[in-house]
Design an enzyme around this catalytic site. Structure first.
Site, short mmCIF file in Angstrom:
data_model
loop_
_atom_site.label_atom_id
_atom_site.label_comp_id
_atom_site.label_asym_id
_atom_site.label_seq_id
_atom_site.Cartn_x
_atom_site.Cartn_y
_atom_site.Cartn_z
N GLY A 131 4.88 1.68 38.75
CA GLY A 131 3.98 2.53 37.95
C GLY A 131 3.37 1.78 36.78
O GLY A 131 3.29 2.30 35.66
N ALA A 132 2.92 0.54 37.05
CA ALA A 132 2.50 -0.34 35.95
C ALA A 132 0.98 -0.37 35.74
O ALA A 132 0.48 -1.21 35.01
CB ALA A 132 3.03 -1.75 36.17
N TYR A 150 13.26 17.45 35.89
CA TYR A 150 13.06 16.15 35.23
C TYR A 150 14.36 15.70 34.55
O TYR A 150 14.76 14.54 34.66
CB TYR A 150 11.93 16.32 34.21
N ILE A 196 6.23 9.68 23.78
CA ILE A 196 5.40 8.48 23.66
C ILE A 196 3.95 8.87 23.99
O ILE A 196 3.71 9.67 24.91
CB ILE A 196 5.88 7.39 24.66
N ARG A 223 -0.73 1.91 34.17
CA ARG A 223 -1.11 2.52 32.88
C ARG A 223 0.15 2.84 32.08
O ARG A 223 1.28 2.68 32.55
CB ARG A 223 -1.92 3.79 33.12
N ALA A 269 16.92 14.59 37.14
CA ALA A 269 16.58 13.28 37.73
C ALA A 269 16.86 12.15 36.75
O ALA A 269 17.43 11.12 37.11
CB ALA A 269 15.11 13.27 38.16
N LYS A 270 16.47 12.33 35.49
CA LYS A 270 16.66 11.27 34.49
C LYS A 270 18.14 11.11 34.14
O LYS A 270 18.63 9.99 33.98
CB LYS A 270 15.83 11.55 33.24
P1 NAI Z 1 2.13 7.97 32.94
O1 NAI Z 1 1.95 9.21 33.70
O2 NAI Z 1 1.09 7.51 31.99
O3 NAI Z 1 2.46 6.75 33.90
C1 NAI Z 1 3.33 6.89 34.99
C2 NAI Z 1 2.89 5.89 36.02
O4 NAI Z 1 3.75 6.04 37.17
C3 NAI Z 1 1.47 6.14 36.49
O5 NAI Z 1 0.77 4.92 36.55
C4 NAI Z 1 1.66 6.74 37.87
O6 NAI Z 1 0.59 6.45 38.77
C5 NAI Z 1 2.93 6.07 38.32
N1 NAI Z 1 3.58 6.81 39.39
C6 NAI Z 1 3.87 8.13 39.41
N2 NAI Z 1 4.40 8.45 40.59
C7 NAI Z 1 4.45 7.31 41.33
C8 NAI Z 1 4.88 7.00 42.64
N3 NAI Z 1 5.38 7.94 43.45
N4 NAI Z 1 4.76 5.73 43.08
C9 NAI Z 1 4.27 4.76 42.27
N5 NAI Z 1 3.84 4.99 41.01
C10 NAI Z 1 3.92 6.27 40.56
O7 NAI Z 1 3.52 8.16 32.19
P2 NAI Z 1 4.28 7.27 31.10
O8 NAI Z 1 4.39 8.09 29.90
O9 NAI Z 1 3.76 5.92 31.04
O10 NAI Z 1 5.74 7.27 31.79
C11 NAI Z 1 6.40 6.12 32.25
C12 NAI Z 1 7.88 6.44 32.40
O11 NAI Z 1 8.41 6.80 31.12
C13 NAI Z 1 8.17 7.62 33.31
O12 NAI Z 1 9.33 7.37 34.07
C14 NAI Z 1 8.42 8.74 32.35
O13 NAI Z 1 9.24 9.74 32.90
C15 NAI Z 1 9.08 8.01 31.21
N6 NAI Z 1 9.04 8.71 29.95
C16 NAI Z 1 7.85 8.98 29.31
C17 NAI Z 1 7.83 9.65 28.11
C18 NAI Z 1 6.58 9.98 27.36
O14 NAI Z 1 6.65 10.68 26.35
N7 NAI Z 1 5.41 9.49 27.76
C19 NAI Z 1 9.09 10.10 27.49
C20 NAI Z 1 10.28 9.75 28.21
C21 NAI Z 1 10.23 9.08 29.39
#
Ligand code: NAI
Length: 248
Positions: A13-14, A156, A189, A16, A159-160
């Site tokens: 998921g890199a 969520y 974030i 963005r 899972a986490k």
């Molecule tokens: P985001 O939604 O901006 O990025 C998530 C990325 O994962 C996206 O690029 C998306 O395309 C990719 N993705 C989703 N499902 C996928 C799949 N099945 N296969 C491949 N790629 C997939 O979210 P963000 O905020 O960057 O989140 C990154 C991680 O951090 C996640 O695991 C999220 O649960 C975790 N997180 C985020 C928080 C926040 O406040 N933004 C807080 C706590 C945890």
């Protein structure tokens, strides 16, 4: 010499958000990068090109990590380009919020398959090569929600929280094999994941966070880069909160 020079890191998921910041941070520390993304080709290409401009190797691997068969096929493609992956960051994640009584199988399965089963399958593929080489880093991105729970996020949080428990057990299995397994648990974030949250709810998040603000993706990435460094050889089985004091 940079700490991760000569090592290959894979981040899911890199394209963005936090994953993008992690890929850039690891590349800055010298790693060559295998970049997984789900759908946005242009965004992923931008990350790849930035990493190449640093003088590292970077390749893209488009794959839905919730699908076991696709993960296995991607793993084989990654190993054709990079025969040894020693750093794995399981970052890809989604939310499908609903109160539990209204939640159906679709929301439950999508979140558990992406946020828990995906990292497990990725680890199952790449761990043996880390063990064989005698060195590895697995870093799983969990969440403050897995630690505290949250209204509307039973799927969520489960899972986490499950990913953290998985990581601790795996850390015990790999502790004598040179492979550390840790989690980084972000608080709230500023990314696309939180951009849809209404302004009132965002203000509430800031109010309950002791530092009074949301975090930036780079603040998570720095901690991941720290854990990936060969110098951090005595940290394993930990979940490090990066949350502005929201959960202590
Ligand atoms: P985001 O939604 O901006 O990025 C998530 C990325 O994962 C996206 O690029 C998306 O395309 C990719 N993705 C989703 N499902 C996928 C799949 N099945 N296969 C491949 N790629 C997939 O979210 P963000 O905020 O960057 O989140 C990154 C991680 O951090 C996640 O695991 C999220 O649960 C975790 N997180 C985020 C928080 C926040 O406040 N933004 C807080 C706590 C945890």
């Amino acid at each position: 010499m940079l700490p991760l020079q000569g090592k290959v890191a894979m981040v899911t998921g890199a394209g963005r958000g936090i994953g993008r910041a992690i890929a850039l941070a690891l590349a800055r520390q010298g790693a060559d990068m295998a970049i997984n993304y789900a759908s946005n080709d242009a965004a992923a290409e931008e990350v790849r090109d930035q990493i190449r401009a640093m003088g590292r190797r970077a390749e893209l691997f488009k794959c839905d990590i919730s699908d076991d068969a696709k993960v296995h096929a991607m793993g084989e493609s990654v190993n054709k380009a990079f025969p040894l992956v020693q750093i794995l960051v399981n970052n890809a994640g989604i939310t499908r919020d609903k109160t539990f009584t209204k939640m159906g199988h679709a929301e439950w399965d999508a979140v558990v398959d992406t946020n828990l089963k995906g990292p497990v399958q990725m680890t199952h593929f790449f761990l043996p090569q880390m063990i064989e080489s005698g060195w590895g880093r697995i870093i799983n991105i969990t969440s403050v929600i897995g630690q505290m729970g949250n209204f509307g996020q039973t799927n969520y949080a489960a899972a986490k929280g499950g990913l953290d428990a998985f990581s601790k057990s795996l850390a015990r299995e790999t502790a004598r094999k040179g492979v550390t397994v840790n989690c980084v648990a972000p608080g709230f974030i500023r990314t696309d994941m939180t951009s849809g949250v209404p302004e009132k709810a965002l203000q509430h998040i800031k109010d309950i966070t002791p530092m009074g603000r949301m975090g930036e993706p780079e603040e998570i990435a720095e901690v991941v880069a720290f854990l990936a460094d060969p110098k951090q050889a005595f940290i394993t089985g930990q979940e490090i909160g990066v949350n502005g004091g929201l959960y202590m």
